[in-house]
Scaffold this motif. Structure first.
Motif, PDB file in Angstrom:
ATOM      1  N   CYS A   1     -59.788 -22.395  15.969  1.00 27.03           N
ATOM      2  CA  CYS A   1     -60.103 -21.395  15.235  1.00 27.03           C
ATOM      3  C   CYS A   1     -60.291 -21.615  13.976  1.00 27.03           C
ATOM      4  CB  CYS A   1     -59.061 -20.556  15.720  1.00 27.03           C
ATOM      5  SG  CYS A   1     -57.628 -21.188  14.821  1.00 27.03           S
TER       6      CYS A   1
ATOM      7  N   CYS B   1     -53.735 -25.097  16.479  1.00 33.87           N
ATOM      8  CA  CYS B   1     -52.201 -24.873  16.143  1.00 33.87           C
ATOM      9  C   CYS B   1     -52.375 -24.391  16.920  1.00 33.87           C
ATOM     10  CB  CYS B   1     -52.876 -23.707  15.303  1.00 33.87           C
ATOM     11  SG  CYS B   1     -53.774 -22.391  15.925  1.00 33.87           S
TER      12      CYS B   1
ATOM     13  N   LYS C   1     -58.211 -22.371  11.887  1.00 40.40           N
ATOM     14  CA  LYS C   1     -57.035 -22.200  10.272  1.00 40.40           C
ATOM     15  C   LYS C   1     -56.124 -22.975  10.445  1.00 40.40           C
ATOM     16  CE  LYS C   1     -56.776 -17.655  12.198  1.00 40.40           C
ATOM     17  NZ  LYS C   1     -55.750 -16.371  12.446  1.00 40.40           N
ATOM     18  N   SER C   2     -55.256 -23.021   9.458  1.00 38.74           N
ATOM     19  CA  SER C   2     -54.943 -24.370   9.009  1.00 38.74           C
ATOM     20  C   SER C   2     -53.222 -24.339   9.992  1.00 38.74           C
ATOM     21  CB  SER C   2     -53.985 -23.894   6.829  1.00 38.74           C
ATOM     22  OG  SER C   2     -53.159 -25.052   7.110  1.00 38.74           O
TER      23      SER C   2
ATOM     24  N   LYS D   1     -57.999 -28.721  10.273  1.00 38.58           N
ATOM     25  CA  LYS D   1     -57.959 -27.953  10.619  1.00 38.58           C
ATOM     26  C   LYS D   1     -57.714 -27.496  11.997  1.00 38.58           C
ATOM     27  CE  LYS D   1     -59.934 -25.734   5.908  1.00 38.58           C
ATOM     28  NZ  LYS D   1     -60.943 -25.391   5.983  1.00 38.58           N
TER      29      LYS D   1
END
Length: 114
Positions: free
Chosen positions: A16, A58, A18-19, A12
């Motif tokens: 943040c 990300c 997220k994925s 992750k």
């Protein structure tokens, strides 16, 4: 499954949470914090430093310049991913920061001169 696919599926975003599946890039951040583990760390053979933590973030967090909250580690067999709070890791020494900065300046100076 190659390493990039494995990271997208199992790691992750360290900023943040997220994925990474929808992230176009795998963005590795070299943290100036000492890793307490051996796998997937960074170093520099020219100045003789090693064992520093990495974070993977990300694309959105890169765009927004969000600082990673966690460093990430995984085993050689890629069975377990562990996250470590960045603020709990030992900072890079002033000497190592100075050596790294001299190397950066030397590389940039050479690139600009050439």
């Amino acid at each position: 499954m190659d390493v990039e696919e494995w990271i997208r599926e199992n790691v992750k975003c360290c900023a943040c949470g997220k994925s990474l599946k929808n992230s176009k890039h795998i963005n590795g951040i070299m943290l100036e914090r000492k890793a307490k583990w051996e796998n997937n760390t960074w170093g520099n053979v020219i100045i003789g430093i090693s064992g520093y933590a990495i974070a993977i973030v990300c694309d959105e967090c890169v765009k927004k310049r969000v600082e990673p909250k966690y460093a990430v580690e995984w085993d050689d067999d890629k069975k377990e991913v562990r996250y470590h709070p960045v603020d709990e890791l030992e900072p890079m020494s002033d000497k190592e920061k100075s050596l790294l900065e001299m190397l950066r300046e030397g590389m940039m100076g050479g690139a600009l001169a050439g």
